[in-house]
Motif scaffolding. Structure first.
Motif, PDB file in Angstrom:
ATOM      1  N   PRO A  76      32.473  15.908 -10.370  1.00  0.00           N
ATOM      2  CA  PRO A  76      32.252  14.860  -9.366  1.00  0.00           C
ATOM      3  C   PRO A  76      31.116  15.174  -8.395  1.00  0.00           C
ATOM      4  N   GLY A  77      31.031  16.438  -7.955  1.00  0.00           N
ATOM      5  CA  GLY A  77      29.994  16.807  -7.001  1.00  0.00           C
ATOM      6  C   GLY A  77      28.601  16.698  -7.583  1.00  0.00           C
ATOM      7  N   TRP A  78      28.441  17.195  -8.795  1.00  0.00           N
ATOM      8  CA  TRP A  78      27.143  17.177  -9.475  1.00  0.00           C
ATOM      9  C   TRP A  78      26.722  15.744  -9.789  1.00  0.00           C
ATOM     10  N   ASP A  79      27.660  14.969 -10.299  1.00  0.00           N
ATOM     11  CA  ASP A  79      27.402  13.567 -10.626  1.00  0.00           C
ATOM     12  C   ASP A  79      26.967  12.812  -9.372  1.00  0.00           C
ATOM     13  N   ALA A  80      27.654  13.041  -8.266  1.00  0.00           N
ATOM     14  CA  ALA A  80      27.348  12.374  -7.002  1.00  0.00           C
ATOM     15  C   ALA A  80      25.974  12.774  -6.479  1.00  0.00           C
ATOM     16  N   LEU A  81      25.607  14.056  -6.627  1.00  0.00           N
ATOM     17  CA  LEU A  81      24.311  14.540  -6.146  1.00  0.00           C
ATOM     18  C   LEU A  81      23.158  13.890  -6.903  1.00  0.00           C
ATOM     19  N   VAL A  82      23.278  13.827  -8.214  1.00  0.00           N
ATOM     20  CA  VAL A  82      22.228  13.218  -9.040  1.00  0.00           C
ATOM     21  C   VAL A  82      21.998  11.773  -8.627  1.00  0.00           C
ATOM     22  N   SER A  83      23.074  11.041  -8.385  1.00  0.00           N
ATOM     23  CA  SER A  83      22.963   9.625  -8.080  1.00  0.00           C
ATOM     24  C   SER A  83      22.491   9.361  -6.651  1.00  0.00           C
ATOM     25  N   SER A  84      22.993  10.127  -5.689  1.00  0.00           N
ATOM     26  CA  SER A  84      22.627   9.872  -4.286  1.00  0.00           C
ATOM     27  C   SER A  84      21.154  10.172  -4.027  1.00  0.00           C
ATOM     28  N   THR A  85      20.616  11.233  -4.603  1.00  0.00           N
ATOM     29  CA  THR A  85      19.194  11.549  -4.412  1.00  0.00           C
ATOM     30  C   THR A  85      18.302  10.546  -5.137  1.00  0.00           C
ATOM     31  N   ALA A  86      18.758  10.057  -6.290  1.00  0.00           N
ATOM     32  CA  ALA A  86      18.003   9.024  -7.003  1.00  0.00           C
ATOM     33  C   ALA A  86      17.980   7.737  -6.192  1.00  0.00           C
ATOM     34  N   TRP A  87      19.108   7.430  -5.531  1.00  0.00           N
ATOM     35  CA  TRP A  87      19.197   6.220  -4.710  1.00  0.00           C
ATOM     36  C   TRP A  87      18.175   6.284  -3.583  1.00  0.00           C
ATOM     37  N   ALA A  88      18.064   7.456  -2.942  1.00  0.00           N
ATOM     38  CA  ALA A  88      17.086   7.640  -1.865  1.00  0.00           C
ATOM     39  C   ALA A  88      15.669   7.488  -2.406  1.00  0.00           C
ATOM     40  N   GLY A  89      15.424   8.070  -3.586  1.00  0.00           N
ATOM     41  CA  GLY A  89      14.106   7.962  -4.200  1.00  0.00           C
ATOM     42  C   GLY A  89      13.729   6.533  -4.528  1.00  0.00           C
ATOM     43  N   MET A  90      14.689   5.750  -5.007  1.00  0.00           N
ATOM     44  CA  MET A  90      14.428   4.358  -5.346  1.00  0.00           C
ATOM     45  C   MET A  90      14.126   3.529  -4.095  1.00  0.00           C
ATOM     46  N   TRP A  91      14.821   3.855  -2.988  1.00  0.00           N
ATOM     47  CA  TRP A  91      14.561   3.153  -1.726  1.00  0.00           C
ATOM     48  C   TRP A  91      13.125   3.416  -1.270  1.00  0.00           C
ATOM     49  N   LEU A  92      12.684   4.666  -1.384  1.00  0.00           N
ATOM     50  CA  LEU A  92      11.322   5.020  -0.996  1.00  0.00           C
ATOM     51  C   LEU A  92      10.293   4.423  -1.957  1.00  0.00           C
ATOM     52  N   LEU A  93      10.643   4.362  -3.253  1.00  0.00           N
ATOM     53  CA  LEU A  93       9.742   3.783  -4.250  1.00  0.00           C
ATOM     54  C   LEU A  93       9.491   2.309  -3.948  1.00  0.00           C
ATOM     55  N   ALA A  94      10.548   1.586  -3.573  1.00  0.00           N
ATOM     56  CA  ALA A  94      10.424   0.168  -3.249  1.00  0.00           C
ATOM     57  C   ALA A  94       9.478  -0.044  -2.064  1.00  0.00           C
ATOM     58  N   ARG A  95       9.417   0.955  -1.184  1.00  0.00           N
ATOM     59  CA  ARG A  95       8.549   0.884  -0.002  1.00  0.00           C
ATOM     60  C   ARG A  95       7.203   1.552  -0.247  1.00  0.00           C
ATOM     61  N   ARG A  96       6.962   1.994  -1.482  1.00  0.00           N
ATOM     62  CA  ARG A  96       5.708   2.642  -1.890  1.00  0.00           C
ATOM     63  C   ARG A  96       5.414   3.875  -1.043  1.00  0.00           C
ATOM     64  N   LYS A  97       6.429   4.710  -0.864  1.00  0.00           N
ATOM     65  CA  LYS A  97       6.283   5.943  -0.106  1.00  0.00           C
ATOM     66  C   LYS A  97       6.078   7.119  -1.049  1.00  0.00           C
ATOM     67  N   MET A  98       5.148   7.996  -0.700  1.00  0.00           N
ATOM     68  CA  MET A  98       4.822   9.144  -1.537  1.00  0.00           C
ATOM     69  C   MET A  98       6.043  10.000  -1.883  1.00  0.00           C
ATOM     70  N   GLU A  99       6.932  10.155  -0.907  1.00  0.00           N
ATOM     71  CA  GLU A  99       8.051  11.076  -1.067  1.00  0.00           C
ATOM     72  C   GLU A  99       9.104  10.596  -2.057  1.00  0.00           C
ATOM     73  N   ASN A 100       8.947   9.364  -2.586  1.00  0.00           N
ATOM     74  CA  ASN A 100       9.911   8.875  -3.576  1.00  0.00           C
ATOM     75  C   ASN A 100       9.965   9.810  -4.780  1.00  0.00           C
ATOM     76  N   LYS A 116       0.819  -1.208   0.000  1.00  0.00           N
ATOM     77  CA  LYS A 116       0.000   0.000   0.000  1.00  0.00           C
ATOM     78  C   LYS A 116       0.856   1.264   0.000  1.00  0.00           C
ATOM     79  N   ILE A 117       0.322   2.298  -0.649  1.00  0.00           N
ATOM     80  CA  ILE A 117       0.983   3.607  -0.682  1.00  0.00           C
ATOM     81  C   ILE A 117       0.785   4.301   0.670  1.00  0.00           C
ATOM     82  N   THR A 118       1.878   4.838   1.226  1.00  0.00           N
ATOM     83  CA  THR A 118       1.798   5.578   2.485  1.00  0.00           C
ATOM     84  C   THR A 118       2.789   6.742   2.450  1.00  0.00           C
TER      85      THR A 118
END
Length: 210
Positions: free
Chosen positions: A132-156, A91-93
């Protein structure tokens, strides 16, 4: 404005057939996902594999690692779909306070780790990155989003679109205009996804109250 338009047209003219193929597969994956078709996984895996090659060519190492993770998760999703496609989805939460902390930690610690790795990649094997900084930022925030997506969280969708927002100019800078356009498309899909999930969440809440 004319300068940017001319620059975009010039980049499009220089775009390789591999970029066109990778982007076409990326769009195909999104459209197949929209209609819940299992062929989204092979399309995504092939498109992502090509993307890794192209991203490595322009020295976007963190994004290459992120795409490697996409491939692993695509294989996992493909197998999971076949085995458990008849089971109800999670379920989405909304995220709890603890999940917000974890998401921010993934973004911040991930940025530090990616930045360190990119800055210290052995020159013997890789060309040093100039972003390096920009590349790292794009990837780290996407990683967090994917973790939330797997848990069906709105904030993903929020974290994924932070990643998309910074990825667009980075991809144009690296002369990958089609990838940038695909990311703009994904940015809009994420906005649509957020409101679609919010609608489902509201409907679920009304159903529980009834």
């Amino acid at each position: 404005m004319q300068h940017w338009l001319d620059l975009f047209i010039e980049q499009i003219k220089e775009t390789t057939w591999l970029q066109w193929l990778a982007v076409a597969l990326g769009v195909t994956e999104v459209l197949l996902a929209r209609v819940n078709n299992i062929w989204l996984y092979p399309a995504g895996i092939l498109g992502t594999a090509i993307s890794i090659f192209l991203l490595m060519e322009v020295h976007l190492y963190a994004e290459s690692i992120l795409n490697g993770y996409y491939i692993v998760m695509s294989f996992y999703g493909w197998i999971y779909w076949i085995k458990k496609r008849d089971e109800p989805p999670v379920k989405i939460t909304y995220s709890t306070k603890n999940e917000w902390v974890i998401s921010l930690a993934i973004s911040i610690i991930g940025w530090v780790v990616f930045y360190y790795l990119i800055k210290n990649l052995p020159a013997k094997y890789f060309t040093p990155s100039n972003v390096p900084g920009w590349d790292a930022l794009v990837s780290s925030t996407a990683w967090a989003g994917m973790w939330l997506l797997a848990r069906r969280k709105m904030e993903n969708w929020i974290f994924l679109n932070i990643s998309n927002f910074f990825a667009v100019p980075l991809l144009f800078y690296k002369k990958l205009p089609l990838f940038a356009m695909l990311t703009i498309f994904l940015f809009m899909v994420a906005i649509w996804g957020y409101f679609e999930w919010a609608k489902k969440l509201k409907a679920e809440g009304l159903k529980l109250k009834a």
